[in-house]
Structures are given as C-alpha cells and as structure tokens.
Design a protein around this motif. Sequence first.
Motif, PDB file in Angstrom:
ATOM      1  N   GLN A 114     -52.364   9.439  52.820  1.00 27.59           N
ATOM      2  CA  GLN A 114     -53.360  10.893  52.536  1.00 27.59           C
ATOM      3  C   GLN A 114     -52.038  12.066  52.536  1.00 27.59           C
ATOM      4  O   GLN A 114     -52.849  12.949  51.737  1.00 27.59           O
ATOM      5  CB  GLN A 114     -53.990  11.059  53.868  1.00 27.59           C
ATOM      6  N   ALA A 115     -51.046  12.316  52.942  1.00 29.52           N
ATOM      7  CA  ALA A 115     -50.221  13.770  52.904  1.00 29.52           C
ATOM      8  C   ALA A 115     -50.093  13.578  50.811  1.00 29.52           C
ATOM      9  O   ALA A 115     -49.772  13.913  50.705  1.00 29.52           O
ATOM     10  CB  ALA A 115     -49.490  13.371  53.907  1.00 29.52           C
ATOM     11  N   ARG A 116     -49.156  12.241  51.250  1.00 28.32           N
ATOM     12  CA  ARG A 116     -48.961  12.125  49.918  1.00 28.32           C
ATOM     13  C   ARG A 116     -49.884  12.805  47.963  1.00 28.32           C
ATOM     14  O   ARG A 116     -49.698  13.500  47.241  1.00 28.32           O
ATOM     15  CB  ARG A 116     -48.031  11.241  49.536  1.00 28.32           C
ATOM     16  N   ARG A 117     -50.986  11.643  48.597  1.00 28.97           N
ATOM     17  CA  ARG A 117     -52.085  12.072  48.152  1.00 28.97           C
ATOM     18  C   ARG A 117     -53.041  13.200  47.797  1.00 28.97           C
ATOM     19  O   ARG A 117     -53.369  13.493  46.546  1.00 28.97           O
ATOM     20  CB  ARG A 117     -53.685  10.891  48.151  1.00 28.97           C
ATOM     21  N   ALA A 118     -52.389  13.818  48.561  1.00 31.17           N
ATOM     22  CA  ALA A 118     -53.218  15.416  48.348  1.00 31.17           C
ATOM     23  C   ALA A 118     -52.237  16.150  47.583  1.00 31.17           C
ATOM     24  O   ALA A 118     -52.676  17.589  48.262  1.00 31.17           O
ATOM     25  CB  ALA A 118     -53.147  15.710  50.248  1.00 31.17           C
ATOM     26  N   ASN A 119     -50.717  15.739  47.886  1.00 32.90           N
ATOM     27  CA  ASN A 119     -49.880  16.605  47.980  1.00 32.90           C
ATOM     28  C   ASN A 119     -49.485  17.796  49.403  1.00 32.90           C
ATOM     29  O   ASN A 119     -49.022  19.153  48.889  1.00 32.90           O
ATOM     30  CB  ASN A 119     -50.312  17.994  46.954  1.00 32.90           C
ATOM     31  N   LEU A 120     -50.156  17.552  50.245  1.00 36.43           N
ATOM     32  CA  LEU A 120     -49.886  18.014  50.981  1.00 36.43           C
ATOM     33  C   LEU A 120     -48.519  17.540  51.788  1.00 36.43           C
ATOM     34  O   LEU A 120     -48.657  17.990  52.665  1.00 36.43           O
ATOM     35  CB  LEU A 120     -50.748  18.407  52.119  1.00 36.43           C
ATOM     36  N   ILE A 121     -47.330  16.229  51.348  1.00 36.50           N
ATOM     37  CA  ILE A 121     -46.356  16.001  52.141  1.00 36.50           C
ATOM     38  C   ILE A 121     -45.410  16.623  52.748  1.00 36.50           C
ATOM     39  O   ILE A 121     -44.897  16.430  53.611  1.00 36.50           O
ATOM     40  CB  ILE A 121     -46.429  14.650  51.875  1.00 36.50           C
ATOM     41  N   ASN A 175     -56.291  17.476  44.656  1.00 35.48           N
ATOM     42  CA  ASN A 175     -55.615  19.034  44.869  1.00 35.48           C
ATOM     43  C   ASN A 175     -56.598  20.210  46.150  1.00 35.48           C
ATOM     44  O   ASN A 175     -56.417  21.075  46.282  1.00 35.48           O
ATOM     45  CB  ASN A 175     -54.817  20.080  44.359  1.00 35.48           C
ATOM     46  N   GLY A 176     -58.210  19.563  46.249  1.00 33.70           N
ATOM     47  CA  GLY A 176     -59.014  19.975  46.962  1.00 33.70           C
ATOM     48  C   GLY A 176     -58.761  20.364  48.351  1.00 33.70           C
ATOM     49  O   GLY A 176     -58.837  21.687  49.261  1.00 33.70           O
ATOM     50  N   LEU A 177     -57.894  19.945  49.170  1.00 35.62           N
ATOM     51  CA  LEU A 177     -57.500  19.683  50.845  1.00 35.62           C
ATOM     52  C   LEU A 177     -56.860  21.173  50.501  1.00 35.62           C
ATOM     53  O   LEU A 177     -56.303  21.798  51.641  1.00 35.62           O
ATOM     54  CB  LEU A 177     -57.312  18.283  51.555  1.00 35.62           C
ATOM     55  N   ARG A 178     -56.011  20.213  49.635  1.00 36.18           N
ATOM     56  CA  ARG A 178     -54.503  21.055  49.402  1.00 36.18           C
ATOM     57  C   ARG A 178     -55.093  23.123  48.586  1.00 36.18           C
ATOM     58  O   ARG A 178     -54.216  23.871  49.744  1.00 36.18           O
ATOM     59  CB  ARG A 178     -53.327  20.570  48.326  1.00 36.18           C
ATOM     60  N   ASP A 179     -56.013  23.119  48.307  1.00 40.38           N
ATOM     61  CA  ASP A 179     -56.305  24.519  48.052  1.00 40.38           C
ATOM     62  C   ASP A 179     -57.525  24.793  49.078  1.00 40.38           C
ATOM     63  O   ASP A 179     -57.218  26.430  49.056  1.00 40.38           O
ATOM     64  CB  ASP A 179     -57.416  23.932  46.498  1.00 40.38           C
ATOM     65  N   LEU A 180     -58.189  24.547  49.593  1.00 39.71           N
ATOM     66  CA  LEU A 180     -58.528  24.470  50.741  1.00 39.71           C
ATOM     67  C   LEU A 180     -57.341  25.358  51.977  1.00 39.71           C
ATOM     68  O   LEU A 180     -57.363  26.882  52.632  1.00 39.71           O
ATOM     69  CB  LEU A 180     -59.196  23.502  51.799  1.00 39.71           C
TER      70      LEU A 180
END
Length: 289
Positions: free
Chosen positions: A30-37, A225-230
């Motif tokens: 999930q972290a990799r997919r969201a660019n939040l790793i 990148n919706g979660l990252r942008d939040l």
Amino acid sequence: MSTSLLARVLLQPSLSATLSLADWDLLVRQARRANLIARLHDVLAAAGINAPAPAQSHLTAARRIADAQRQRMRWELGRIAEALHAATPHCVVLKGGAYLALDLPLARSRLYGDLDILVPRSALAEVESALLIHGWIVEALSAYDEQYYRRWMHELPPMRHRSRGTALDVHHTLLPLTSRTALDTPALFETLQPLPGWPGLSALAPPDLLLHSATHLFHEGEFANGLRDLFDLDALVRHHGRDAGYWERTVERAGRLGLRRPLHYALRHSERALGTPVPPEVQRELARA
C-alpha cells in the motif's frame, strides 16, 4: 471513515506492533502504491519501531531513493533557473519542487517523479524556446493531443530533458481552460516568495501552497496519489496553521482566486480522514461555498 491499513499506521505507528508478516506485506505494498513508502519509513523510525527484516529492506531502500531524488531535484532547480533567467521574471516552482526548495518538513519523505513550474501565459513562447535551447524536448504526441494541450490545457505538452531524462511540466495556470472553476490566474503572481538558493525562481505564498494542493486533488481525474496529497494537505496545515493570520489570509486568498469550493472539500476530507486541525469557524465559512 474507513481508512486503509497504511493510513492507520501512519497516524498511529504503535499499531504496527500488532501486525503479522502478511499485514506487513500489505502495508509495504500500500505504501509503495501510494508513494508514501519513504514517509512510512520516517514515521516508524521517529517512533522507534523496527519493522521485520523483509519489510525493513524495502523501507530502507525507499529512504535512500528519497534522499537521492531530493539531491537530484535541487540540482535540476538550478538548471531551470539557469535556463529561464532571461525568459521571464516570474517562474514559480509548484508542488513537490516548492516543498523541497522551501525546505518544508513534508519534503523529506516525498518521492519525486517530475518538476512543475508556473509562468505567465504571455511568456510561454520565450520559456519554451529557452528550455528547448537547454535540452528539454516536447515528448512525442499525436497532432490532435498536441493541439489539445496548446489550446485547452493549463500546461504545455510534457517535456523531458534529452540527456538527463528529467520530466518537466510547464503550467500557465492551475486548471484546464475548460474547467468550470473561474480561476483568477494573474492573482497567483501577487504574493510570491523568492527562493534565495535559486535566483529567479519563486514559490507560492503559504496560503496559495495549500490552495494549489487542494485544487490539484479535487479537480483531477486520477487519484493514484490521492492519499499522499491528503497527507501533504495535512502537513501544510500543521506547519503553517499556527502562524498569525494564516487562516484569515487563506480564506481571503481562496475568495480572491475563486477556489473556496476546492479548499472546503480539501479541509473537510483531510480533517475527517487524518484529523487535520482546522478551526471550526474556517470550516463554517468555507461551507458557504
């Protein structure tokens, strides 16, 4: 509100102590997919939590990649400043590049795929010419797509440096010209903050940084990148929200630019999903939009 495993752990890292290896596998994916790793690495490290070895190898690699990308992007900002110093006095670095140049806390954990800049529409021809001279080329498009970008979009067709492979998006406003939102683009250039490390480059003022983040998230059709942008929105509010007059200026700028509706959506959902501290009176004022 239902939240992903990733969001729950980023908000409460102590939850990771209860995770099985299968949960860690899901969390890393999930972290990799969201660019939040890289952010996940930093949150766990700050909490003194050691991930299991198979997960830790991915987190450590992400941290090293983020460090390398930040170094590369700083250098690229210098090349853009060099290329455009004679083309326009107003070159505004947007989004992740701006967070990096301003040394905001959220920049350390961000992964960078490209750079975005904003220039006056009247300077587009000079800017594009200068970039071509310095090695940036327009990526191959069909004649239809090329015309669509230049006639209806808020940016030039994507550019890429022919030797370094750097991706660059050159904006002349923040929303497509077909958008129903009547954005007052000239007002974006009223309250810029210069970037001393890169002469000729500027960033948006703190209220406008938040407004652009909100506009980007709530006017785009792709939410990879919706979660990252939040989380970016949340970090911007937590960094600037205690500054004297910040909220008054932000609400005023939202009205000035015509962006009260996306700001309302952004703060509403960021508060619901991430607990972003937004003054109730601000929410009530924006709800009128």
